[in-house]
Design an enzyme around this catalytic site. Structure first.
Site, PDB file in Angstrom:
ATOM      1  N   ARG A  54     -31.666  13.200 -59.256  1.00  0.00           N
ATOM      2  CA  ARG A  54     -33.046  12.578 -59.264  1.00  0.00           C
ATOM      3  C   ARG A  54     -33.739  12.783 -57.924  1.00  0.00           C
ATOM      4  O   ARG A  54     -32.909  11.775 -57.093  1.00  0.00           O
ATOM      5  CB  ARG A  54     -33.065  11.644 -59.950  1.00  0.00           C
ATOM      6  CG  ARG A  54     -34.203  11.009 -59.267  1.00  0.00           C
ATOM      7  CD  ARG A  54     -34.729   9.888 -61.228  1.00  0.00           C
ATOM      8  NE  ARG A  54     -34.203   9.163 -60.887  1.00  0.00           N
ATOM      9  CZ  ARG A  54     -34.203   7.985 -61.632  1.00  0.00           C
ATOM     10  NH1 ARG A  54     -35.257   7.111 -61.801  1.00  0.00           N
ATOM     11  NH2 ARG A  54     -33.135   6.259 -60.754  1.00  0.00           N
ATOM     12  N   ASP A 111     -31.785  -2.324 -60.955  1.00  0.00           N
ATOM     13  CA  ASP A 111     -32.140  -0.954 -59.846  1.00  0.00           C
ATOM     14  C   ASP A 111     -33.819  -1.379 -59.286  1.00  0.00           C
ATOM     15  O   ASP A 111     -34.366  -1.810 -59.858  1.00  0.00           O
ATOM     16  CB  ASP A 111     -31.943   0.499 -59.812  1.00  0.00           C
ATOM     17  CG  ASP A 111     -32.775   0.939 -61.014  1.00  0.00           C
ATOM     18  OD1 ASP A 111     -33.798   0.277 -61.764  1.00  0.00           O
ATOM     19  OD2 ASP A 111     -32.742   2.054 -61.787  1.00  0.00           O
TER      20      ASP A 111
END
Length: 563
Positions: free
Chosen positions: A192, A472
């Site tokens: 990603r 996160d």
């Protein structure tokens, strides 16, 4: 090599060995030993060419986002696009997008079973453990679970290069434990890159910062695409934070260009788009169509999606969210979103990936740990019964649970044959805000998470265990956005207390004092970046405007610190 590296026009020289930088490119960071292998002349030329061709398009797309948000702020609401019911000429040369029966290009055999995926940053130990974890897929993440310091970005590329070649190893300097890849099958990597809103400020092309996603993609693809194919896999990607199919179109053009330059057949790249913004939920068919030759599927991003909901509808006082702990995947607006992902993907012949289980094992409390594991099992059961083809976990201990549930209920490699004809696109359902409690306990938790996470992020760590969850940037985003929304509309907490700027400032100070007490000294508090984190939390939660992304001002702090 220490200090900035300029192009060959000679603006700035170095006493260190010559480092080949393309004309017009400046690297405003140290080239440590080994970095030159990733930042090789050919790789930088590849990056510079893509940046010159496509960098301005990123600016244009970000401006389109701002213009669209201004329309939402003025009272518009997201809606399905009437202009994409059909495309092409009057003679009907092109298929209908939302009503047609077109399908994506076939997926490679190696990529048909994605039932369990683990995600995490690209530090060396994490890469090894994830590839050895038993998950079908590992998503090395340069985005939400990463802080974009120069060292994190370049060392992460080194770690992935070594992983692709099977040579990655690590010795823990504290314990002396040695980590290495196991023999036999390992997880497939689906990298990603950063979203379009993030920039690589350490690298300039013609005086302009390189788009972060382009930096991450170009270096990874250049160094690893052919080796991945030799390994029987391929260059596979997750694409984050997109709000419009036009952003997918840009990625598709970059993919075609990059493949042609390296002599790799068009369509070799496969990409999975995260549906983690509210506008994207209204353009699922369009996302898939734009990337149809490279499309692998769509993924449900829970916290970012809720954050985007608040951000998109920030000027609407009728859409104030309840406690984020109340916003489970069973909420009707979340069900409308996730089931539409399944319907859309399976109609088009690609994966419908479920969402993240961010819990981590609770040590020392068997009952609490069992309750958490039971909740994971229930979450994965809902996903597989809805028709999802796979799911995400944040901790290796959750892999056996997720795998057991999917193995029991998904006998084949995926469920793309399962058509959800019972699901119909419903704009009202997607925009429905659930009723629920708003409490001071959640206010405190949101603020504590934001301060603690951002302190770690500014310190260079993007993935942090907090309160039995692996957090996160998405968690910090929903936390601070919810507080901002509550302040904006003076939401009543616990039925009696309005959420005011004064209350939020007091709670920020109290949570800061609690952290100081835990650490034992003001010096430890300052060294842990908590001062900057607390100020940033205050700015984000009680500021006049809801900032687009918390990581943008946080990145400015990181750059100012020389990282």
């Amino acid at each position: 090599m220490v200090g900035p590296v300029r192009d060959n026009s000679g603006q700035e020289a170095s006493s260190q060995p010559m480092f080949a930088v393309p004309k017009g490119m400046d690297i405003l960071a140290d080239i440590k030993p080994g970095y030159e292998e990733i930042l090789s002349g050919d790789a930088l030329q590849f990056l510079a060419r893509l940046t010159r061709k496509y960098g301005h398009r990123v600016d244009e797309l970000l401006e389109l986002r701002r213009m669209q948000q201004a329309r939402y702020d003025s009272g518009e609401v997201p809606a399905f696009l009437p202009q994409t019911l059909k495309v092409g000429s009057a003679e009907g040369e092109e298929p209908a997008i939302r009503e047609g029966n077109w399908r994506v290009a076939p997926l490679p055999e190696c990529f048909l079973d994605r039932r369990v995926e683990i995600t995490g940053p690209t530090d060396r130990k994490m890469v090894i453990n994830a590839l050895n974890s038993g998950a079908n897929v590992y998503m090395p993440d340069f985005e939400d679970s990463n802080c974009p310091t120069w060292d994190n970005m370049v060392q992460g590329q080194i770690n992935l290069r070594d992983a692709v070649r099977g040579t990655v190893s690590f010795r823990d300097p504290r314990s002396g434990k040695q980590y290495a890849l196991k023999e036999g099958p390992r997880s497939i990597m689906v990298m990603r890159p950063r979203g379009w809103h993030l920039w690589e400020h350490h690298v300039l092309v013609d005086g302009q910062a390189v788009p972060g996603g382009l930096f991450d993609f170009a270096l990874y693809f250049f160094h690893n695409a052919r080796r991945l194919l030799d390994n029987g896999h391929g260059p596979f990607f997750y694409l984050p934070k997109m709000q419009s199919h036009l952003e997918c179109r840009l990625w598709n053009e970059i993919f075609v260009d990059a493949q042609q330059e390296l002599g790799i057949p068009t369509g070799t790249i496969k990409a999975t788009c995260l549906i983690e913004t509210l506008p994207a939920a209204f353009e699922m068919d369009e996302f898939i169509y734009e990337l149809r030759d490279h499309m692998a599927g769509l993924n449900c991003g829970r916290w970012d999606y809720m954050f985007s909901f608040i951000k998109t509808m920030r000027n609407d006082p009728t859409r104030v969210m309840p406690d984020r702990s109340f916003l489970t995947m069973e909420m009707p607006f979340m069900r409308a979103y996730t089931q539409l992902v399944v319907k859309t993907c399976h109609k088009r012949g690609c994966f419908a990936m479920g969402g993240m289980s961010a819990v981590i094992p609770i040590k020392g409390d068997a009952a609490a740990n069992q309750a958490v594991m039971d909740s994971v099992r229930a979450d994965k059961l809902r996903e597989v019964q809805d028709g999802h083809d796979g799911t995400w976990v944040a901790h290796p201990a959750l892999i056996p649970i997720a795998k057991e549930v999917f193995d029991q209920h998904m006998k084949g490699p995926n469920q793309m044959h399962l058509q959800r004809d019972d699901v119909q696109p419903d704009a009202d359902a997607l925009l429905q805000v659930p009723q629920g409690p708003r409490t001071e306990a959640t206010l405190r938790n949101n603020i504590a998470v934001c301060i603690r996470y951002m302190a770690a992020w500014i310190g260079g760590t993007g993935c942090v265990p907090l309160y039995n969850l692996m957090e996160d940037a998405a968690t910090a985003e929903i936390s601070r956005a919810q507080v901002w929304q509550w302040v904006r509309y003076a939401a009543v907490l616990d039925g009696t207390t309005p959420c005011t700027p004064e209350l939020v400032r007091r709670v920020i100070e109290e949570e800061s004092q609690a952290i100081r007490a835990e650490l034992g000294s003001a010096e430890a508090y300052a060294d842990g970046e908590y001062l900057d984190a607390a100020f940033l939390t205050k700015l984000m939660c009680v500021g006049r405007e809801l900032h687009d992304f918390l990581t943008l001002p946080a990145q400015d702090i990181v750059i100012a610190m020389g990282k």
